[in-house]
Design a protein around this motif. Structure first.
Motif, mmCIF file in Angstrom:
data_model
loop_
_atom_site.group_PDB
_atom_site.id
_atom_site.type_symbol
_atom_site.label_atom_id
_atom_site.label_comp_id
_atom_site.label_asym_id
_atom_site.label_seq_id
_atom_site.Cartn_x
_atom_site.Cartn_y
_atom_site.Cartn_z
ATOM 1 N N TYR A 71 54.183 78.824 47.936
ATOM 2 C CA TYR A 71 53.951 79.671 46.904
ATOM 3 C C TYR A 71 52.761 79.444 45.648
ATOM 4 N N GLU A 128 49.795 88.853 43.783
ATOM 5 C CA GLU A 128 51.156 88.726 43.690
ATOM 6 C C GLU A 128 51.264 86.952 43.722
ATOM 7 N N LEU A 129 50.621 86.267 44.669
ATOM 8 C CA LEU A 129 50.625 84.912 44.874
ATOM 9 C C LEU A 129 50.302 84.141 43.762
ATOM 10 N N LEU A 130 49.196 84.441 43.199
ATOM 11 C CA LEU A 130 48.667 83.962 41.991
ATOM 12 C C LEU A 130 49.586 83.906 41.025
ATOM 13 N N SER A 131 50.427 85.223 40.868
ATOM 14 C CA SER A 131 51.344 85.122 39.596
ATOM 15 C C SER A 131 52.768 84.529 40.034
ATOM 16 N N GLY A 132 52.820 84.010 41.360
ATOM 17 C CA GLY A 132 54.297 83.458 41.504
ATOM 18 C C GLY A 132 55.255 84.270 41.960
ATOM 19 N N ALA A 133 54.954 85.711 42.228
ATOM 20 C CA ALA A 133 55.895 86.562 42.716
ATOM 21 C C ALA A 133 56.021 86.774 44.096
ATOM 22 N N ILE A 142 55.555 84.819 48.282
ATOM 23 C CA ILE A 142 55.418 83.577 49.057
ATOM 24 C C ILE A 142 54.427 83.702 50.344
ATOM 25 N N THR A 143 53.901 82.598 50.826
ATOM 26 C CA THR A 143 53.082 82.706 52.023
ATOM 27 C C THR A 143 53.397 81.924 53.106
#
Length: 141
Positions: free
Chosen positions: A141, A34-39, A41-42
């Motif tokens: 993100y 999800e992070l890699l897809s931009g969907a 946040i961290t």
């Protein structure tokens, strides 16, 4: 600083320098996708936050760092390093300017020494330096 996001369901606290923020929320591989897809946040609220204000802030920081910053437009970001006289990395900065304030984020525990260093380098320039780490949390993100 302990992040309020640690109260989310499934939160697993990180250790070491990342203590106080979640390492993951129960599904690390899915969360990474999800992070890699931009969907997603961290939580980076353990990072230090330092603000610079004043008319000389960008040209001054430009002279202290490895990055060309004097033309940084509001909303743009850059990464920069502050090096020792021998060329060793002292601080790694993520720099964002909003037109009136330059926001620096640094590794956990690095804000206080950075502020001390910057204060020593200020000389006669019109720059105000404030450690905002306790007031502001960082999300990525």
């Amino acid at each position: 600083m302990t992040s309020p996001l640690l109260g989310r369901p499934g939160a697993v606290e990180a250790d070491g320098l990342d203590a106080g923020v979640a390492w993951h929320y129960g599904h690390p591989v899915a969360e990474q996708r999800e992070l890699l897809s931009g969907a997603a946040i961290t939580d980076l609220s353990n990072r230090g936050v330092v603000t610079l204000t004043g008319p000389d802030r960008l040209t001054w920081l430009d002279t202290l760092s490895t990055q060309w910053l004097r033309d940084l437009e509001p909303g743009q970001s850059r990464e920069a390093l502050i090096l020792s006289p021998k060329g060793h990395i002292e601080n790694a900065l993520h720099v964002v300017d909003d037109g009136q304030t330059t926001w620096l984020t640094v590794e956990p525990g690095a804000a206080e020494p950075l502020v001390a260093h910057l204060e020593r380098m200020k000389f006669m320039l019109r720059v105000e330096i404030v450690d905002r780490s306790a007031d502001v949390a960082v999300l990525g993100y």
